[in-house]
Design an enzyme around this catalytic site. Sequence first.
Site, mmCIF file in Angstrom:
data_model
loop_
_atom_site.group_PDB
_atom_site.id
_atom_site.type_symbol
_atom_site.label_atom_id
_atom_site.label_comp_id
_atom_site.label_asym_id
_atom_site.label_seq_id
_atom_site.Cartn_x
_atom_site.Cartn_y
_atom_site.Cartn_z
ATOM 1 N N ASP A 1 0.358 -0.803 0.675
ATOM 2 C CA ASP A 1 -0.963 -0.325 0.257
ATOM 3 C C ASP A 1 -1.109 -0.189 -1.249
ATOM 4 O O ASP A 1 -2.156 0.246 -1.727
ATOM 5 C CB ASP A 1 -1.311 1.002 0.956
ATOM 6 C CG ASP A 1 -0.142 1.954 1.072
ATOM 7 O OD1 ASP A 1 0.929 1.659 0.529
ATOM 8 O OD2 ASP A 1 -0.303 3.003 1.724
ATOM 9 N N HIS B 1 1.800 5.720 -1.739
ATOM 10 C CA HIS B 1 1.889 7.174 -1.641
ATOM 11 C C HIS B 1 3.353 7.614 -1.712
ATOM 12 O O HIS B 1 4.234 6.955 -1.156
ATOM 13 C CB HIS B 1 1.293 7.664 -0.316
ATOM 14 C CG HIS B 1 -0.112 7.209 -0.070
ATOM 15 N ND1 HIS B 1 -0.409 6.082 0.672
ATOM 16 C CD2 HIS B 1 -1.293 7.728 -0.469
ATOM 17 C CE1 HIS B 1 -1.715 5.927 0.727
ATOM 18 N NE2 HIS B 1 -2.285 6.902 0.043
ATOM 19 N N ASP C 1 5.714 2.243 -1.118
ATOM 20 C CA ASP C 1 4.378 2.598 -0.667
ATOM 21 C C ASP C 1 3.571 3.161 -1.835
ATOM 22 O O ASP C 1 4.130 3.723 -2.778
ATOM 23 C CB ASP C 1 4.494 3.645 0.443
ATOM 24 C CG ASP C 1 3.209 3.846 1.232
ATOM 25 O OD1 ASP C 1 3.099 3.250 2.318
ATOM 26 O OD2 ASP C 1 2.330 4.595 0.764
ATOM 27 N N HIS D 1 5.896 10.239 5.360
ATOM 28 C CA HIS D 1 5.300 11.541 5.039
ATOM 29 C C HIS D 1 5.792 12.661 5.959
ATOM 30 O O HIS D 1 5.551 13.842 5.675
ATOM 31 C CB HIS D 1 3.771 11.483 5.124
ATOM 32 C CG HIS D 1 3.146 10.625 4.071
ATOM 33 N ND1 HIS D 1 3.458 10.747 2.738
ATOM 34 C CD2 HIS D 1 2.219 9.630 4.157
ATOM 35 C CE1 HIS D 1 2.757 9.851 2.043
ATOM 36 N NE2 HIS D 1 2.007 9.171 2.881
#
Length: 307
Positions: free
Chosen positions: A244, A165, A163, A126
């Site tokens: 995740d 995200h 991931d 990120h």
Amino acid sequence: MATAFYSHPDCLLHEMGPGHPECPERLAAIEDQLIASRIAEAIERESAPLADLADIARVHTRAHIDFIERSAPSEGRAWIDPDTSMNPHTWRAALRAAGAAVAATDAVIDGRYENAFCSVRPPGHHAEPARAMGFCFFNNVAIAARHALEVRGLARVAIVDFDVHHGNGTEAAFAGDERVLMCSFFQHPFYPFSGADNQAPNMVNLPMSARTPGTAVREAIDLVWLPRLEAFKPEMIFISAGFDAHREDDLGNMGLVENDYSWITEQVRRVAERHARGRIVSCLEGGYNLSALGRSVVAHLRALAEI
């Protein structure tokens, strides 16, 4: 050749407060599962060095690097955003995480290992060139990929991000760079609410709805990722390995299990074997259910090491 496993005790010292999901126990859970699965002896341990600031500056602005260094508190915590804080050990842990990715890249390119996994924190995908966010300070995979291109002279590298995200920071670093192909899937709409629109030609983003099972993810990878990777013929592959999207992880709402991570890793490894001399460097990103994280990393490592 063996699979390397990079980590360092400094990565355990960064912590963001009681109850924060991105916690030191994540690395301990991975270590526990390595022992329980009896694969610890099948991988080669390496200590993560500190990254040079020059390595980090290939991705991040000098102002951002200075801001992170300056923000490190001498005691207590300093908040960077509502989800992301630093303690007195964060700066050094972030340098170790980036340093592991760079050192693993060199070791794999030099032929010491076929591939490597970096069990490090804080995570990185990120972190944008000029902004820390989402538990991330420096973009470990982006730093390693830029090192492979600009220091080691590779012409084409691929980045695979699984991931839950979207890896907005990695996309910000490489969108429009013809030397890099980034393939990702992620839950959408979901934090950081990016990646679905206005994709650059070198971005292969697969937004997935909540509750998407592993079978649907595999089908999308088979139909979309793999043909693009084959056509691109990367000379090295980097993985942002977030776990995740596992069905037991409460920070996401997708339905993958360990076998899905094994399958994804095997597909990436086969592409690497055909085009990149098997060269892969994988870096830990998310994964917050401790049991699922440990089991998934073991599945990932088994596929990397072919054991």
